[in-house]
Design a protein around this motif. Structure first.
Motif, PDB file in Angstrom:
ATOM      1  N   GLU A  61     -19.528  85.806 -10.984  1.00 46.78           N
ATOM      2  CA  GLU A  61     -20.767  85.891 -11.624  1.00 46.78           C
ATOM      3  C   GLU A  61     -20.519  86.338 -13.068  1.00 46.78           C
ATOM      4  O   GLU A  61     -21.276  86.121 -13.910  1.00 46.78           O
ATOM      5  N   ALA A  62     -19.705  87.475 -13.069  1.00 48.34           N
ATOM      6  CA  ALA A  62     -19.539  88.007 -14.374  1.00 48.34           C
ATOM      7  C   ALA A  62     -18.996  86.970 -15.381  1.00 48.34           C
ATOM      8  O   ALA A  62     -19.228  86.690 -16.465  1.00 48.34           O
ATOM      9  N   LEU A  63     -18.061  86.007 -14.691  1.00 52.51           N
ATOM     10  CA  LEU A  63     -17.506  84.574 -15.735  1.00 52.51           C
ATOM     11  C   LEU A  63     -18.352  83.834 -16.101  1.00 52.51           C
ATOM     12  O   LEU A  63     -18.220  82.903 -16.828  1.00 52.51           O
ATOM     13  N   LYS A  64     -19.525  83.403 -15.059  1.00 56.85           N
ATOM     14  CA  LYS A  64     -20.740  82.518 -15.334  1.00 56.85           C
ATOM     15  C   LYS A  64     -21.054  82.543 -16.602  1.00 56.85           C
ATOM     16  O   LYS A  64     -21.254  83.498 -17.190  1.00 56.85           O
ATOM     17  N   GLY A  65     -21.281  81.542 -17.211  1.00 54.50           N
ATOM     18  CA  GLY A  65     -21.718  81.452 -18.712  1.00 54.50           C
ATOM     19  C   GLY A  65     -20.701  81.225 -19.634  1.00 54.50           C
ATOM     20  O   GLY A  65     -20.918  81.085 -20.977  1.00 54.50           O
ATOM     21  N   LEU A  66     -19.252  81.883 -19.671  1.00 49.50           N
ATOM     22  CA  LEU A  66     -18.495  81.684 -20.512  1.00 49.50           C
ATOM     23  C   LEU A  66     -18.084  80.189 -20.274  1.00 49.50           C
ATOM     24  O   LEU A  66     -17.839  79.613 -19.344  1.00 49.50           O
TER      25      LEU A  66
END
Ligand code: KG4
Ligand code: ZN
Length: 337
Positions: A61-66
């Motif tokens: 979830e934290a890496l999503k969007g990178l």
């Protein structure tokens, strides 16, 4: 430079991506409160099991969007202590595996250093040197900070941490877990002068001691007459106990910080750790700052309690110092700063 931070030191599974140590790109926290609240406190074995279930989802979830995900990340910063050893082990093992598989550097961050650096995740940033008060569920300490890695502990708790005292008093009152936010809310409706609980100032020392204050609440409750009045947790007496206990806690934290400002001759203070979410403490600390012409830096509520953005922020400085950890990194339950 993007750093992925991971914190599993206690009962929150947290991952975040932070740019150049200051800009939050993502900040994900999966709370375990619902699992532990029926036991009135954290059950370490349940905490580590839940971290295992959640860590991959939270990091994803934290890496999503990178753009490219993990390929965009320059390093992984992980909290390796202090904390619950089983919980720390999950975050450390996961971080080591990620770094090994992707051949990226690993950074080992002390949880308290993370709390200290949570004040750099929002504008304005404190200039150096500054006084740092960290008050959480496991720690309560005052530091003089002269630079990254240049910390001098002025004082620490000799027994209970501030948050621990909040949690224990909440339990004594038959309220839920975690106690801090519950007492905070209840106190806002009570009279802080109703009961004269002791204020443990420990003169001539920057140390804290909160176990006597908690025991004073226990003795107060022992009177059966008073207990019967407490039947509803929203009773006037419960509100007055909460407000009177909180007044002592806040008085002590403020007074010690004032002494530190005076003794060190530094007019900048940062406040961090879960207890810095306390509404009365935030208000009184700012008032004290105005009176003493001292700048006060307190993070937003979501950055006060455990999170991984603060770990990534501190990790950035380890990266700049080329202070990398290896595959042999082991978590430590006890880890002084
Ligand atoms: O920093 P943190 O999330 O975890 C540790 O590193 O321990 O702090 C958790 C502690 C708990 O004891 C909780 O009751 C306390 O912070 N806390 C508060 C408030 N919100 C959380 N204490 C007082 N008032 C609050 N509003
Ligand atoms: Zn913490």
């Amino acid at each position: 430079m993007l750093i992925l931070g991971i914190d599993t030191s206690c009962d929150d599974t947290a991952a975040a991506v932070v740019e150049n140590g200051v800009k939050i790109i993502s900040n994900v926290v999966s709370s375990q409160t619902d699992i532990h609240k029926k036991y009135g406190g954290i059950v370490p074995e349940l905490a580590s099991r839940r971290h295992i279930e959640m860590i991959l989802l939270v990091v994803d979830e934290a890496l999503k969007g990178l753009g490219a995900g993990l390929e965009d990340v320059s390093a992984v910063a992980v909290c390796y202590g202090p904390g619950l050893i089983g919980s720390l082990l999950v975050g450390c093992s996961f971080a080591k595996a990620l770094c090994f598989s992707k051949n990226i550097p690993l950074l080992a961050v002390n949880h308290l250093e993370g709390h200290m650096f949570s004040c750099f995740l929002e504008e304005p940033h404190p200039e150096l040197p500054f006084i740092s008060l960290i008050a959480s569920g496991g720690h309560t300490s005052l530091y003089r900070v002269d630079g990254f890695g240049k910390y001098r502990e002025l004082g620490r708790t000799r027994d209970d941490a501030a948050g621990e005292a909040y949690d224990k008093v909440s339990k004594l009152l038959g309220l839920g877990y975690p106690g801090g936010p519950i007492i905070d809310k209840l106190a806002s409706e009570g009279n802080p002068k109703a009961i004269d609980f002791p204020r443990p100032y420990l003169p001539e020392s920057f140390d804290f001691s909160f176990s006597g204050l908690k025991t004073a609440v226990l003795h107060f409750l022992k009177s059966e007459e008073k207990n019967s009045k407490l039947q509803t947790t929203n009773s006037k007496l419960a509100k007055d106990i909460a407000a009177s206990f909180q007044a002592c806690m806040v008085d002590v934290l403020i007074r010690k910080t004032e002494w530190a400002i005076k003794k060190e001759g530094i007019r900048r203070v940062t406040l961090s750790g879960g207890v810095s979410a306390n509404s009365e403490l935030r208000k009184r600390m700012k008032e004290m700052g105005d009176e003493r012409e001292t700048e006060i830096f307190i993070p937003s509520i979501n950055l006060c309690t455990d999170n991984a953005a603060m770990i990534a922020s501190a990790g950035y400085h380890h990266f700049l110092n080329k202070d990398f950890a290896g595959a042999g990194l082991n978590p430590k339950a006890y880890l002084p700063l």
